[in-house]
Scaffold this active site. Sequence first.
Site, mmCIF file in Angstrom:
data_model
loop_
_atom_site.group_PDB
_atom_site.id
_atom_site.type_symbol
_atom_site.label_atom_id
_atom_site.label_comp_id
_atom_site.label_asym_id
_atom_site.label_seq_id
_atom_site.Cartn_x
_atom_site.Cartn_y
_atom_site.Cartn_z
ATOM 1 N N LYS A 6 0.682 -1.318 0.050
ATOM 2 C CA LYS A 6 0.097 0.207 -0.133
ATOM 3 C C LYS A 6 0.759 1.372 0.040
ATOM 4 O O LYS A 6 0.631 2.127 -0.654
ATOM 5 C CB LYS A 6 -1.004 0.072 1.421
ATOM 6 C CG LYS A 6 -1.961 -0.954 1.011
ATOM 7 C CD LYS A 6 -2.900 -1.403 2.229
ATOM 8 C CE LYS A 6 -3.885 -2.441 2.083
ATOM 9 N NZ LYS A 6 -4.526 -2.930 3.155
ATOM 10 N N GLN A 42 -4.562 -1.557 9.232
ATOM 11 C CA GLN A 42 -4.587 -2.869 8.747
ATOM 12 C C GLN A 42 -5.185 -3.866 9.642
ATOM 13 O O GLN A 42 -4.950 -3.926 10.989
ATOM 14 C CB GLN A 42 -3.063 -3.219 8.382
ATOM 15 C CG GLN A 42 -2.990 -4.561 7.427
ATOM 16 C CD GLN A 42 -3.250 -4.563 6.420
ATOM 17 O OE1 GLN A 42 -3.289 -3.682 5.687
ATOM 18 N NE2 GLN A 42 -4.043 -5.562 5.838
ATOM 19 N N ASP A 95 -11.312 2.743 3.691
ATOM 20 C CA ASP A 95 -11.587 1.095 3.270
ATOM 21 C C ASP A 95 -13.118 1.037 3.460
ATOM 22 O O ASP A 95 -13.770 0.016 3.076
ATOM 23 C CB ASP A 95 -11.294 0.452 4.841
ATOM 24 C CG ASP A 95 -9.911 -0.235 4.537
ATOM 25 O OD1 ASP A 95 -9.434 -0.526 3.435
ATOM 26 O OD2 ASP A 95 -9.317 -0.341 5.567
#
Length: 284
Positions: free
Chosen positions: A52, A96, A119
Amino acid sequence: MAQLIDGKAVSKQIKEETAKEVLALREKGIVPGLAVVLVGEDPASKVYVSNKQKACKACHIESFGYVLPESTSEEELLKLVGELNEDPKVNGILVQLPLPRHIDENKIIHAISPKKDVDAFHPVNVGKIMIGDYDFLPCTPAGCLALIDSTGVEISGKRCVVIGRSNIVGKPMAMLLLHRNGTVTICHSKTKNLAEICREADILVAAVGREKFVTADMVKEGAVVIDVGINRMENGKLCGDVDFDAVKEKCAAITPVPGGVGPMTIAMLMKNTVTAAKIQNGTL
Ligand code: NDP
């Protein structure tokens, strides 16, 4: 032999478009920024976070990395999220998952400002997706949708089957297909006659987390098959939820693992970060 849906190529194109957009924003003094928070030592998570950050660099997005020890308390993580919510340089926040067991994931997800929730896991964003009025699409399902679109197959009116009902993949995937006028069935571990239902699918999305779960007898001739699964085999290699070698002989188009959905998830994260930056700077 089916058309191979090349997630690397499609994601590259999306990242290139995103990079151009970011350069244009930078000219206006807007620098999109993504905070990536990793707690603990999970090896797969480390790889995802590193990928990422690499993608941020390729897209000229500023990335702010926070690597915290496994022993980080829930309070400490909530404090960091609170600070990132207030930081104007940070447009998107990604924590994460999975988090260490002593931290309540829901509490953390709920603490991220919905405006920075790139997200799209926060209940506000989940609700917006449900009613079809959203700023961010969840990255993995959005990536799957872009891959289906890349085949040129029309979703409207098609029988779509999603195997898996997680909040991250299965449920939002089904919702996105529904918004595109697919006729959608969601299957899960309690589904009866799973193979029969899958055989009806013009578009089959597998998000189960079980190696080679979807076999050729579960797939309709000419279907589009999207394999979300990332499973590590005994020999250490990655494999999807679909028995690729057998299914590719039967379907019209299929995503490989690796090189299918995985790179798309990251590309969509970059896109969401730019959207967040635009919204927060009043340019969208
Ligand atoms: P979860 O474990 O949260 O969900 C798995 C789903 O599969 C559940 O809904 C479960 O049903 C269902 N399931 C399990 N066993 C069966 C079975 N025998 N028959 C039918 N359904 C079954 O996983 P995720 O959704 O988070 O992830 C799914 C896969 O996708 C994983 O391999 C993960 O690594 C991968 N993934 C890949 C991403 C990418 O970028 N490519 C991103 C996110 C995930 P029930 O609800 O009844 O338990």
